[in-house]
Scaffold this motif. Structure first.
Motif, PDB file in Angstrom:
ATOM      1  N   UNK A 261       0.840  -1.194   0.000  1.00 36.69           N
ATOM      2  CA  UNK A 261       0.000   0.000   0.000  1.00 36.69           C
ATOM      3  C   UNK A 261       0.874   1.242   0.000  1.00 36.69           C
ATOM      4  N   UNK A 262       0.681   2.099   0.993  1.00 35.08           N
ATOM      5  CA  UNK A 262       1.392   3.376   1.037  1.00 35.08           C
ATOM      6  C   UNK A 262       2.688   3.284   1.842  1.00 35.08           C
ATOM      7  N   UNK A 263       3.027   2.074   2.285  1.00 27.56           N
ATOM      8  CA  UNK A 263       4.155   1.939   3.190  1.00 27.56           C
ATOM      9  C   UNK A 263       5.248   1.082   2.567  1.00 27.56           C
ATOM     10  N   UNK A 264       6.486   1.523   2.715  1.00 30.98           N
ATOM     11  CA  UNK A 264       7.608   0.725   2.229  1.00 30.98           C
ATOM     12  C   UNK A 264       8.483   0.307   3.405  1.00 30.98           C
ATOM     13  N   UNK A 265       8.740  -0.992   3.486  1.00 32.16           N
ATOM     14  CA  UNK A 265       9.568  -1.528   4.560  1.00 32.16           C
ATOM     15  C   UNK A 265      10.917  -1.928   3.985  1.00 32.16           C
ATOM     16  N   UNK A 266      11.932  -1.923   4.820  1.00 34.65           N
ATOM     17  CA  UNK A 266      13.150  -2.660   4.489  1.00 34.65           C
ATOM     18  C   UNK A 266      12.922  -4.046   5.035  1.00 34.65           C
ATOM     19  N   UNK A 267      12.972  -5.005   4.184  1.00 32.38           N
ATOM     20  CA  UNK A 267      12.565  -6.336   4.620  1.00 32.38           C
ATOM     21  C   UNK A 267      13.627  -7.020   5.458  1.00 32.38           C
ATOM     22  N   UNK A 268      13.245  -7.457   6.628  1.00 36.48           N
ATOM     23  CA  UNK A 268      14.106  -8.257   7.482  1.00 36.48           C
ATOM     24  C   UNK A 268      13.375  -9.547   7.772  1.00 36.48           C
ATOM     25  N   UNK A 269      13.822 -10.634   7.190  1.00 34.59           N
ATOM     26  CA  UNK A 269      13.091 -11.879   7.417  1.00 34.59           C
ATOM     27  C   UNK A 269      13.155 -12.275   8.881  1.00 34.59           C
ATOM     28  N   UNK A 270      12.121 -12.876   9.376  1.00 38.09           N
ATOM     29  CA  UNK A 270      12.130 -13.375  10.746  1.00 38.09           C
ATOM     30  C   UNK A 270      11.895 -14.868  10.704  1.00 38.09           C
TER      31      UNK A 270
END
Ligand SMILES: Nc1nc2c(ncn2[C@@H]2O[C@H](COP(=O)(O)OP(=O)(O)OP(=O)(O)O)[C@@H](O)[C@H]2O)c(=O)[nH]1
Ligand SMILES: [Mg+2]
Length: 541
Positions: free
Chosen positions: A419-428
């Motif tokens: 949507x309107x949000x961008x994350x830096x992906x950190x897998x868990x």
């Protein structure tokens, strides 16, 4: 020239959902009474409903912005917010709803037909509803979802049995007024009629039928001259076309036969094929002596073309009764041939059964996650509350978004947009998996850290009063940044904290009962990183 209002652009905004409430029950001698924040109410929908009393879209021309009521926020003591009121917009029978790029969404035919144009946002859940065995006292609540906002084009296509077509001032409106109880405006200047007039005609024992008097046609109408193409839309739905020819006009170059050819040429040039509609010819104004003569003269020619001809005068009512009966019979036989389709009642936009919960696609250097659920969850997340962010990450992992990203070759640090949000992906990984991989984690994520490894940072959720710490990112821990959080703040998906040796020991000793152990202690409690990979469980600071 006034505009012809049967096409409007409507800006519809459904109501926003009310925010959920985050509250803890307080009572004397019972300081930690548990979460009791109520849910927010649903936002109102914007509905379109066919009302036979409404004949034009004029209202929306003056009021194109329409907004439904918002849901009320939840409150403490488990009080839920009230739902927003639906906004029901009455539209005329035969309203077609189009997307701004012209694609037809729905065709509303039949009184009572209803269409939900814009859906109200869901209310956010309060922390009482969000509590679970693993998250006994959530320190956050969901935001209410914004209501849908969209532009739609409403177009009116009259639904009538008979369409009257002809040059301006041929007497179409006069004919409707003598056939029915309708009282359209009649005047001796062209384009008196700007919107179609509908009349209901009762003749003999036949069932009543409707007649639409559409604005006058001139040569070039199909290219947009005069009132242009706009009126032709109304003829599309009519099963019978009646030519009203003016036998008393003094305009040079006009006579009934030429007029008929001109109008037919315009109908032929229209995009929708109207050639299969039966036609009938009305020679009007025979009360004028010259007109009567002319009518007599052209009648054999018209009949030779296979057309039924009626000589009438709306002024003296000559021939009107006969015409009404002839129309009633024709309409009855046409109706018998094509059973009218049942009225569309409620039109829904169903979700396809095989529609996936979410989608992942590569875009540029990053990935874009789509799907109703992930998008909704992001909208419901209060990005100023770290526990809420943890809950979002947990939900996404549970849905399988994380696995899918990994499968698509996403690597830590890649930009993932929802949507309107961008994350830096950190897998868990799940905390338990990490625990088993002794000495394990690389310590770069919430719930992923290896608890057994001395000197490896363990990430836990910090919860509490201040909304958590923004620190983190030390000792190899975390962190996912949310540079595009809805509030434009720099956000971290995870908060991390370096543990003391004593805490680490406590963690590995009692890995099983983090959830329960946390409770409402004053110190920062240990979040549960087990199971589904990192819940921000535990106590409140
Ligand atoms: N003498 C005579 N005049 C008529 C007759 N029918 C209509 N008229 C006149 O013709 C003029 C135009 O009539 P309307 O019914 O408004 O014509 P229209 O076809 O609806 O015209 P637009 O709405 O402009 O397309 C008016 O002045 C009417 O009084 C008739 O039978 N005899
Ligand atoms: Mg008219």
């Amino acid at each position: 020239m006034p505009t012809f209002v049967d096409r409007v652009v409507l800006h519809a905004a459904a109501g926003d959902g009310g925010h959920g409430c985050c509250s803890i029950h307080r009572e004397k001698f019972k300081p930690l009474g548990g979460p009791d924040g109520g849910n927010g109410g649903r936002g109102g929908n914007v509905l379109l409903r066919v009302d036979s009393g409404v004949t034009t879209l004029l209202d929306f021309h003056f009021h194109p912005h329409q907004r439904a009521g918002g849901g009320r926020p939840g409150q403490g003591s488990n009080r839920h917010g009230a739902d927003g009121d639906d906004l029901v917009l009455s539209v005329p029978d035969g309203t077609v709803v189009l997307s701004p790029d012209g694609e037809q969404i729905v065709d509303l035919v039949g009184a009572g037909s209803t269409y939900v144009l814009a859906h109200g946002g869901r209310g956010g859940r309060g922390n009482a509803s969000l509590a679970s065995a693993r998250r006994k006292a959530p320190g956050f609540a969901e935001l209410g979802e914004p209501g849908e906002q969209l532009d739609a084009v409403l177009e009116l296509k009259s639904v009538a049995d008979v369409a009257l077509v002809g040059f301006p001032s041929a007497g179409k409106s006069s004919l409707v007024s003598v056939l029915s109880a309708a009282r359209p405006k009649i005047a001796d200047y062209p384009f008196t009629t700007l919107v179609p007039n509908l009349g209901v005609v009762q003749a003999g024992d036949h069932r009543p039928f409707t007649v639409a008097d559409v604005p006058g046609l001139i040569p070039g109408a199909s290219q947009g001259r005069g009132l242009g193409l706009e009126f032709l839309r109304h003829i599309e739905r009519c099963s019978l076309i009646v030519h009203v020819l003016d036998c008393a006009t003094l305009e040079p170059g006009r006579d009934p036969l030429t007029d008929l050819d001109v109008i037919e040429a315009e109908l032929a040039a229209y995009t929708t094929d109207l050639s299969d509609r039966p036609r009938l010819v009305v020679l009007n104004k025979v009360d004028v002596p010259d007109a009567a003569e002319l009518a007599e003269l052209v009648t054999p020619d018209l009949q030779a073309r296979g057309l039924a001809v009626h000589q009438i005068s709306t002024a003296s009512r000559h021939g009107v009764r006969g015409l009404a009966l002839a129309l009633a019979e024709l309409v009855a036989s046409l109706r018998a041939a094509v059973p009218s389709p049942a009225a569309t009642r409620i039109v829904l936009r169903p979700r396809a059964v095989d529609e996936p919960d979410f989608t992942v696609r590569a875009e540029g250097d990053g990935f874009v996650v789509g799907g109703t659920k992930p998008l909704r969850w992001v909208r419901q997340t209060d990005f100023s509350n770290e526990e809420a962010i943890g809950y979002l990450a947990d939900r996404l992992a549970r849905l399988g978004v994380e696995k899918e990203l990994a499968k698509r070759g996403a690597f830590p640090g890649v930009a993932v947009t929802i949507g309107a949000v961008t994350f830096d992906w950190e897998p868990t990984l799940s905390g338990r998996e990490a625990l088993l991989a002794a000495g394990g984690g690389d310590g770069d994520g919430y719930g992923e850290a290896g608890y057994g490894a001395v000197d490896t940072a363990v990430t836990i959720a910090t919860v509490g009063g201040s909304g958590g710490t923004r620190a983190g990112a030390r000792g190899g821990a975390v962190v996912s940044d949310l540079p595009l959080g809805p509030r434009g703040t720099d956000l971290r998906l995870r908060t991390s904290k370096r543990l003391t040796r004593a805490q680490r020991t406590a963690l590995s000793d009692s890995a099983d009962d983090f959830d329960d152990g946390a409770g409402f202690s004053d110190s920062a409690a240990f979040g549960d990183s087990g199971g589904s990979g990192g819940d921000a469980d535990g106590g409140r600071g």
